[in-house]
Design a protein around this motif. Structure first.
Motif, PDB file in Angstrom:
ATOM      1  N   TYR A 227       0.886  -1.148  -0.182  1.00  0.00           N
ATOM      2  CA  TYR A 227       0.552  -0.153  -0.193  1.00  0.00           C
ATOM      3  C   TYR A 227       1.006   1.036   0.406  1.00  0.00           C
ATOM      4  N   LEU A 228       0.286   2.277  -0.521  1.00  0.00           N
ATOM      5  CA  LEU A 228       1.780   3.895  -0.697  1.00  0.00           C
ATOM      6  C   LEU A 228       1.018   4.121   0.945  1.00  0.00           C
ATOM      7  N   VAL A 229       1.757   4.582   1.505  1.00  0.00           N
ATOM      8  CA  VAL A 229       2.334   5.758   2.738  1.00  0.00           C
ATOM      9  C   VAL A 229       2.093   6.808   2.737  1.00  0.00           C
ATOM     10  N   GLU A 230       1.412   7.347   3.453  1.00  0.00           N
ATOM     11  CA  GLU A 230       1.007   8.973   3.658  1.00  0.00           C
ATOM     12  C   GLU A 230       1.236   9.460   4.902  1.00  0.00           C
ATOM     13  N   ALA A 231       2.012  10.421   4.826  1.00  0.00           N
ATOM     14  CA  ALA A 231       2.414  11.242   5.874  1.00  0.00           C
ATOM     15  C   ALA A 231       0.916  11.815   6.982  1.00  0.00           C
ATOM     16  N   ALA A 232       1.236  10.883   8.090  1.00  0.00           N
ATOM     17  CA  ALA A 232       0.238  11.393   8.850  1.00  0.00           C
ATOM     18  C   ALA A 232       1.181  12.528  10.371  1.00  0.00           C
ATOM     19  N   CYS A 233       0.158  13.801   9.660  1.00  0.00           N
ATOM     20  CA  CYS A 233       0.909  15.182  10.731  1.00  0.00           C
ATOM     21  C   CYS A 233       0.803  15.435  11.821  1.00  0.00           C
ATOM     22  N   GLY A 234       1.211  15.406  12.917  1.00  0.00           N
ATOM     23  CA  GLY A 234       1.582  15.704  14.674  1.00  0.00           C
ATOM     24  C   GLY A 234       2.444  15.842  14.896  1.00  0.00           C
ATOM     25  N   CYS A 238       5.021  19.487  10.084  1.00  0.00           N
ATOM     26  CA  CYS A 238       4.426  19.825   8.650  1.00  0.00           C
ATOM     27  C   CYS A 238       3.759  21.183   9.169  1.00  0.00           C
ATOM     28  N   PRO A 239       3.850  21.858   8.791  1.00  0.00           N
ATOM     29  CA  PRO A 239       5.126  21.718   7.066  1.00  0.00           C
ATOM     30  C   PRO A 239       6.605  21.191   7.898  1.00  0.00           C
ATOM     31  N   PRO A 240       7.698  20.635   7.472  1.00  0.00           N
ATOM     32  CA  PRO A 240       7.566  20.552   5.881  1.00  0.00           C
ATOM     33  C   PRO A 240       6.815  19.115   5.069  1.00  0.00           C
ATOM     34  N   TYR A 241       5.766  18.431   6.079  1.00  0.00           N
ATOM     35  CA  TYR A 241       5.126  17.564   5.709  1.00  0.00           C
ATOM     36  C   TYR A 241       4.058  17.924   5.097  1.00  0.00           C
ATOM     37  N   VAL A 242       2.710  17.141   4.348  1.00  0.00           N
ATOM     38  CA  VAL A 242       2.019  17.714   4.455  1.00  0.00           C
ATOM     39  C   VAL A 242       1.125  16.374   4.697  1.00  0.00           C
ATOM     40  N   GLU A 243      -0.443  16.825   5.531  1.00  0.00           N
ATOM     41  CA  GLU A 243      -1.265  16.051   5.933  1.00  0.00           C
ATOM     42  C   GLU A 243      -2.079  14.822   4.580  1.00  0.00           C
TER      43      GLU A 243
END
Length: 254
Positions: A227-234, A238-243
């Motif tokens: 499965y593709l992996v997504e960013a989870a903010c916390g 975030c930033p630099p990552y995006v929810e």
């Protein structure tokens, strides 16, 4: 002054040797400063030649002993290696334990032409099973991940290639699709793993952005899943990552 005169004589000798094979190159030393500058230039050139000779000697010794430098990495989702100084060791199938069972966490690149030792083909309830791996992107995207990989990969079986790079070090960098300066890209793609509600533990892998599949294999038989992996903010900044943004990855060598 005595040492300077000796140095000047040495330089004069070297310059005569240097210029003896040419008709147009001449250098006249008018002072001790000229001599010092000439000595410095010659010394730098000699050091450069010595270093070059040492490199050549090391390469010759490595070729004689067969100990040529390099590194090995797995290209997940492809059956070939990039044409950048890398060579194919073998191609095969991505394997692992079933998605709904406990066991080993790793994706593994099984050889495409297995050889057998001692074996027993009868069923054993305590044997750990190894399965092929299917792409599972339709639950996240109705087109089976086509916007990421250029084609619908849902339920197709995933291949792999084990590659040897002529460069001595390689690293997978999650969160980037380009290498840092001074590194050579082997390939880039998207971070994949198993689903969080499934029993099977699964490590992360970097699936090639130009992922392939085995011909005629579109049946839904599960096994090890990707499965593709997504960013989870916390705790992830975030930033630099995006929810909920899909995480890229790149394999680099040097």
């Amino acid at each position: 002054m005595h040492c300077m005169r000796i140095s000047r004589l040495i330089v004069l000798f070297l310059l005569v040797r240097w210029s003896s094979g040419t008709k147009d190159k001449r250098l006249v030393l008018h002072s001790d400063e000229d001599t010092a500058a000439a000595i410095q230039a010659l010394t730098a050139r000699i050091e450069q030649l010595v270093a070059q000779n040492n490199r050549h000697e090391s390469e010759i010794q490595a070729l004689k002993s067969g100990s040529v430098d390099g590194s090995v990495y797995t290209r997940w989702g492809r059956t070939s290696c990039p044409q950048n100084g890398s060579e194919l060791i073998y191609a095969g199938y991505i394997g692992g334990n079933g998605y709904n069972t406990n066991g080993a966490a790793d994706y593994i690149c099984l050889s495409g032409d297995p050889l057998w030792g001692v074996y027993d083909d009868s069923a054993h309830p305590y044997a750990l099973k190894i399965h092929g791996t299917e792409y599972q992107f339709a639950q996240q995207f109705s087109n089976g991940g086509a916007q990421f990989f250029g084609q619908n990969l849902q339920d197709h079986d995933a291949p792999c290639a084990v590659c040897r790079s002529s460069r001595t070090t390689n690293v997978m960098i999650p969160g980037r699709n380009q290498c840092y300066p001074g590194w050579t890209m082997e390939y880039w793609g998207y971070l994949v793993s198993g689903y969080y509600t499934h029993s099977s533990p699964t490590n992360y892998a970097c699936l090639d952005a130009n992922a392939e599949w085995e011909v005629g294999d579109g049946d839904d038989r599960d096994g090890k899943l990707m499965y593709l992996v997504e960013a989870a903010c916390g705790s992830l900044k975030c930033p630099p990552y995006v929810e909920k943004r899909e995480i890229t990855c790149v394999v680099c060598s040097k």
